[in-house]
Design a protein around this motif. Structure first.
Motif, PDB file in Angstrom:
ATOM      1  N   THR A 135       0.856  -1.200   0.000  1.00  0.00           N
ATOM      2  CA  THR A 135       0.000   0.000   0.000  1.00  0.00           C
ATOM      3  C   THR A 135       0.885   1.240   0.000  1.00  0.00           C
ATOM      4  O   THR A 135       0.628   2.220  -0.707  1.00  0.00           O
ATOM      5  CB  THR A 135      -0.921   0.003   1.252  1.00  0.00           C
ATOM      6  N   GLU A 136       1.959   1.155   0.779  1.00  0.00           N
ATOM      7  CA  GLU A 136       2.893   2.285   0.920  1.00  0.00           C
ATOM      8  C   GLU A 136       3.592   2.620  -0.393  1.00  0.00           C
ATOM      9  O   GLU A 136       3.798   3.781  -0.729  1.00  0.00           O
ATOM     10  CB  GLU A 136       3.906   1.954   2.025  1.00  0.00           C
ATOM     11  N   SER A 137       3.938   1.576  -1.176  1.00  0.00           N
ATOM     12  CA  SER A 137       4.636   1.821  -2.454  1.00  0.00           C
ATOM     13  C   SER A 137       3.761   2.661  -3.390  1.00  0.00           C
ATOM     14  O   SER A 137       4.235   3.572  -4.057  1.00  0.00           O
ATOM     15  CB  SER A 137       5.003   0.498  -3.141  1.00  0.00           C
ATOM     16  N   ALA A 138       2.452   2.363  -3.406  1.00  0.00           N
ATOM     17  CA  ALA A 138       1.527   3.110  -4.278  1.00  0.00           C
ATOM     18  C   ALA A 138       1.315   4.532  -3.760  1.00  0.00           C
ATOM     19  O   ALA A 138       1.201   5.471  -4.544  1.00  0.00           O
ATOM     20  CB  ALA A 138       0.201   2.376  -4.371  1.00  0.00           C
ATOM     21  N   ARG A 139       1.271   4.670  -2.445  1.00  0.00           N
ATOM     22  CA  ARG A 139       1.129   6.020  -1.859  1.00  0.00           C
ATOM     23  C   ARG A 139       2.310   6.896  -2.288  1.00  0.00           C
ATOM     24  O   ARG A 139       2.132   8.039  -2.705  1.00  0.00           O
ATOM     25  CB  ARG A 139       1.092   5.937  -0.326  1.00  0.00           C
ATOM     26  N   ILE A 140       3.512   6.344  -2.179  1.00  0.00           N
ATOM     27  CA  ILE A 140       4.726   7.097  -2.543  1.00  0.00           C
ATOM     28  C   ILE A 140       4.674   7.480  -4.023  1.00  0.00           C
ATOM     29  O   ILE A 140       4.938   8.624  -4.394  1.00  0.00           O
ATOM     30  CB  ILE A 140       6.008   6.263  -2.232  1.00  0.00           C
ATOM     31  N   ALA A 141       4.315   6.498  -4.873  1.00  0.00           N
ATOM     32  CA  ALA A 141       4.264   6.730  -6.326  1.00  0.00           C
ATOM     33  C   ALA A 141       3.239   7.808  -6.681  1.00  0.00           C
ATOM     34  O   ALA A 141       3.527   8.734  -7.449  1.00  0.00           O
ATOM     35  CB  ALA A 141       3.921   5.430  -7.051  1.00  0.00           C
ATOM     36  N   MET A 142       2.044   7.709  -6.125  1.00  0.00           N
ATOM     37  CA  MET A 142       0.973   8.641  -6.462  1.00  0.00           C
ATOM     38  C   MET A 142       1.209  10.039  -5.871  1.00  0.00           C
ATOM     39  O   MET A 142       0.834  11.041  -6.475  1.00  0.00           O
ATOM     40  CB  MET A 142      -0.372   8.073  -5.995  1.00  0.00           C
ATOM     41  N   LYS A 143       1.834  10.085  -4.706  1.00  0.00           N
ATOM     42  CA  LYS A 143       2.175  11.397  -4.126  1.00  0.00           C
ATOM     43  C   LYS A 143       3.187  12.105  -5.023  1.00  0.00           C
ATOM     44  O   LYS A 143       3.120  13.313  -5.218  1.00  0.00           O
ATOM     45  CB  LYS A 143       2.745  11.228  -2.703  1.00  0.00           C
ATOM     46  N   TYR A 144       4.121  11.328  -5.560  1.00  0.00           N
ATOM     47  CA  TYR A 144       5.124  11.869  -6.480  1.00  0.00           C
ATOM     48  C   TYR A 144       4.434  12.441  -7.720  1.00  0.00           C
ATOM     49  O   TYR A 144       4.730  13.555  -8.153  1.00  0.00           O
ATOM     50  CB  TYR A 144       6.119  10.760  -6.867  1.00  0.00           C
ATOM     51  N   LEU A 145       3.471  11.685  -8.285  1.00  0.00           N
ATOM     52  CA  LEU A 145       2.736  12.144  -9.466  1.00  0.00           C
ATOM     53  C   LEU A 145       1.923  13.400  -9.157  1.00  0.00           C
ATOM     54  O   LEU A 145       1.907  14.349  -9.933  1.00  0.00           O
ATOM     55  CB  LEU A 145       1.800  11.047  -9.991  1.00  0.00           C
ATOM     56  N   ALA A 146       1.256  13.386  -8.012  1.00  0.00           N
ATOM     57  CA  ALA A 146       0.422  14.531  -7.613  1.00  0.00           C
ATOM     58  C   ALA A 146       1.270  15.795  -7.510  1.00  0.00           C
ATOM     59  O   ALA A 146       0.877  16.873  -7.976  1.00  0.00           O
ATOM     60  CB  ALA A 146      -0.259  14.233  -6.283  1.00  0.00           C
ATOM     61  N   LYS A 148       4.261  16.316  -8.999  1.00  0.00           N
ATOM     62  CA  LYS A 148       4.778  16.671 -10.324  1.00  0.00           C
ATOM     63  C   LYS A 148       3.712  17.367 -11.191  1.00  0.00           C
ATOM     64  O   LYS A 148       4.038  18.224 -12.009  1.00  0.00           O
ATOM     65  CB  LYS A 148       5.264  15.407 -11.063  1.00  0.00           C
ATOM     66  N   LEU A 149       2.465  16.950 -11.011  1.00  0.00           N
ATOM     67  CA  LEU A 149       1.374  17.516 -11.808  1.00  0.00           C
ATOM     68  C   LEU A 149       0.724  18.732 -11.139  1.00  0.00           C
ATOM     69  O   LEU A 149      -0.241  19.290 -11.666  1.00  0.00           O
ATOM     70  CB  LEU A 149       0.293  16.449 -12.059  1.00  0.00           C
ATOM     71  N   GLY A 150       1.243  19.103  -9.980  1.00  0.00           N
ATOM     72  CA  GLY A 150       0.659  20.236  -9.257  1.00  0.00           C
ATOM     73  C   GLY A 150      -0.782  19.957  -8.845  1.00  0.00           C
ATOM     74  O   GLY A 150      -1.626  20.857  -8.787  1.00  0.00           O
ATOM     75  N   GLY A 151      -1.069  18.671  -8.563  1.00  0.00           N
ATOM     76  CA  GLY A 151      -2.397  18.280  -8.079  1.00  0.00           C
ATOM     77  C   GLY A 151      -3.481  18.210  -9.142  1.00  0.00           C
ATOM     78  O   GLY A 151      -4.646  17.963  -8.833  1.00  0.00           O
ATOM     79  N   LYS A 152      -3.119  18.447 -10.425  1.00  0.00           N
ATOM     80  CA  LYS A 152      -4.138  18.412 -11.504  1.00  0.00           C
ATOM     81  C   LYS A 152      -3.638  17.603 -12.692  1.00  0.00           C
ATOM     82  O   LYS A 152      -2.515  17.820 -13.150  1.00  0.00           O
ATOM     83  CB  LYS A 152      -4.421  19.833 -11.993  1.00  0.00           C
ATOM     84  N   GLY A 153      -4.483  16.698 -13.191  1.00  0.00           N
ATOM     85  CA  GLY A 153      -4.082  15.958 -14.390  1.00  0.00           C
ATOM     86  C   GLY A 153      -4.810  14.641 -14.544  1.00  0.00           C
ATOM     87  O   GLY A 153      -5.513  14.191 -13.635  1.00  0.00           O
ATOM     88  N   ASN A 154      -4.635  14.033 -15.700  1.00  0.00           N
ATOM     89  CA  ASN A 154      -5.271  12.754 -16.028  1.00  0.00           C
ATOM     90  C   ASN A 154      -4.278  11.604 -15.868  1.00  0.00           C
ATOM     91  O   ASN A 154      -3.199  11.619 -16.468  1.00  0.00           O
ATOM     92  CB  ASN A 154      -5.789  12.781 -17.468  1.00  0.00           C
ATOM     93  N   ILE A 155      -4.695  10.626 -15.075  1.00  0.00           N
ATOM     94  CA  ILE A 155      -3.800   9.510 -14.745  1.00  0.00           C
ATOM     95  C   ILE A 155      -4.367   8.175 -15.226  1.00  0.00           C
ATOM     96  O   ILE A 155      -5.574   7.937 -15.183  1.00  0.00           O
ATOM     97  CB  ILE A 155      -3.549   9.471 -13.215  1.00  0.00           C
ATOM     98  N   LEU A 156      -3.450   7.306 -15.688  1.00  0.00           N
ATOM     99  CA  LEU A 156      -3.794   5.932 -16.060  1.00  0.00           C
ATOM    100  C   LEU A 156      -3.105   5.013 -15.060  1.00  0.00           C
ATOM    101  O   LEU A 156      -1.955   5.268 -14.674  1.00  0.00           O
ATOM    102  CB  LEU A 156      -3.285   5.615 -17.468  1.00  0.00           C
ATOM    103  N   ILE A 157      -3.786   3.966 -14.642  1.00  0.00           N
ATOM    104  CA  ILE A 157      -3.168   3.020 -13.696  1.00  0.00           C
ATOM    105  C   ILE A 157      -3.114   1.631 -14.320  1.00  0.00           C
ATOM    106  O   ILE A 157      -4.118   1.099 -14.799  1.00  0.00           O
ATOM    107  CB  ILE A 157      -3.909   2.976 -12.343  1.00  0.00           C
ATOM    108  N   MET A 158      -1.896   1.078 -14.316  1.00  0.00           N
ATOM    109  CA  MET A 158      -1.663  -0.247 -14.862  1.00  0.00           C
ATOM    110  C   MET A 158      -1.510  -1.232 -13.710  1.00  0.00           C
ATOM    111  O   MET A 158      -0.572  -1.130 -12.916  1.00  0.00           O
ATOM    112  CB  MET A 158      -0.380  -0.209 -15.694  1.00  0.00           C
ATOM    113  N   HIS A 159      -2.464  -2.164 -13.614  1.00  0.00           N
ATOM    114  CA  HIS A 159      -2.474  -3.120 -12.502  1.00  0.00           C
ATOM    115  C   HIS A 159      -1.595  -4.332 -12.766  1.00  0.00           C
ATOM    116  O   HIS A 159      -1.391  -4.726 -13.909  1.00  0.00           O
ATOM    117  CB  HIS A 159      -3.898  -3.638 -12.281  1.00  0.00           C
ATOM    118  N   GLY A 160      -1.165  -4.961 -11.665  1.00  0.00           N
ATOM    119  CA  GLY A 160      -0.506  -6.258 -11.751  1.00  0.00           C
ATOM    120  C   GLY A 160      -1.583  -7.320 -11.909  1.00  0.00           C
ATOM    121  O   GLY A 160      -2.728  -7.001 -12.211  1.00  0.00           O
ATOM    122  N   PHE A 161      -1.223  -8.585 -11.680  1.00  0.00           N
ATOM    123  CA  PHE A 161      -2.202  -9.671 -11.755  1.00  0.00           C
ATOM    124  C   PHE A 161      -3.354  -9.401 -10.810  1.00  0.00           C
ATOM    125  O   PHE A 161      -3.144  -9.208  -9.622  1.00  0.00           O
ATOM    126  CB  PHE A 161      -1.554 -11.000 -11.339  1.00  0.00           C
TER     127      PHE A 161
END
Length: 310
Positions: A135-146, A148-161
């Motif tokens: 859960t923590e790995s995704a939080r870190i990744a998404m916080k980084y994206l947020a 970088k995008l200044g809190g605004k933008g369109n995101i795609l999520i690619m899931h594992g199995f």
């Protein structure tokens, strides 16, 4: 005379048999045997965990039998049944699925053989778990994206199995951050099954559907992240789309250094592999061990990638 010699030989054999049993795992007798079933030896991160298990087993003078479940939970359960039949001292399982791999845990526990889940989880509780909080790995990744995008933008999520612990937890972590950032919009989400080629073809489809609307992609692992980068580069969109993925495999670290992959989340394969063996050995010897060993994730960007490159 022959009978007397034969009798002596039998007595000696019986005695040595008793000694071997009593000395097994005490450090001065028979080697401990650990059976390991891994999700997929086609996955670079899993291979890294497995290599480290091999190295640690060698160091501790333990016989390690490693088998590839080839992404099949059914096969994995059969492999654990086989380990139980062989009478191994401990089992390490890198689960294929949360639910479908759970019977393997129950079988080992019923046979009184310690079973350690490494890197991924099952709903059935094993003897111990060694890994990281996905859960923590995704939080870190998404916080980084947020950020970088200044809190605004369109995101795609690619899931594992789908249905695997890492997929479920990384999904939860990502959705948590999306909820906290209403300016971020989830354009689409789909599985790339941890696979680079599938990640690439999924991104190609997304480019056709959304084109310049795409601002960022979060891939649940580096294999898929690298596939996404390849598709974006081919479409001439890489400079416009931020890509972040998880694991920090060598390929991904090189891509971060080059600037093609924006960030990866370092998951410590070395620590997971070595701690899994250490825990299995302690459990087999009935020594004290931690029921849960959590190894932290770390954000890797161009600024700090040098620390992670070998």
């Amino acid at each position: 005379m022959k009978n007397a010699i034969f009798g002596t030989l039998i007595a000696t054999a019986l005695l040595s048999g008793c000694n071997q049993t009593s000395e097994k795992g005490s450090g001065d007798g028979e080697k401990l045997v650990v059976g390991a079933t891994m999700l997929s030896m086609q996955n670079e991160f899993i291979v890294n965990v497995s290599d480290e298990m091999e190295a640690k087993a060698k160091e501790l003078d333990v016989d390690l039998i490693t088998v590839d479940a080839e992404r099949s939970a059914l096969k994995q359960v059969e492999q654990v049944e086989s380990f139980i039949a062989q009478g191994v001292d401990a089992i390490i399982m890198n689960p294929c699925e949360v639910e479908a791999s759970s019977p393997a845990v129950k079988l080992a526990m019923a046979a009184n053989i310690p079973i350690i889940n490494v890197n991924s989880e099952t709903s059935a509780k094993p003897t111990a778990f060694v890994g990281s909080d996905d859960t923590e790995s995704a939080r870190i990744a998404m916080k980084y994206l947020a950020e970088k995008l200044g809190g605004k933008g369109n995101i795609l999520i690619m899931h594992g199995f789908m249905g695997q612990a890492a997929q479920l937890k990384r999904d939860n972590g990502a959705k948590e951050i999306l909820k906290a950032n209403p300016g971020l919009k989830l354009l689409a989400e789909q599985t790339g099954e941890w696979d680079r080629a599938k990640g690439m073809s999924l991104t190609e489809n997304w480019i056709q559907s959304y084109g310049s609307k795409i601002n960022a992609i979060f891939a649940h692992n580096d294999e898929m992240g690298m596939g996404a980068v390849k598709a974006l580069e081919a479409a001439g969109l890489k400079n416009k789309v931020i890509v972040v993925s998880v694991d920090a495999i060598p390929d991904a670290l090189q891509a971060v250094k080059k600037g093609t992959l924006d960030a990866t989340i370092f998951q410590n394969a070395k620590e997971q592999g070595s701690k899994a063996i250490e825990t299995a050995v302690k459990a087999a010897k009935k020594e004290a061990f931690d029921k849960e060993v959590l190894i932290p994730f770390q954000l890797v960007t161009k600024e700090n990638v040098g620390e992670f490159l070998k």
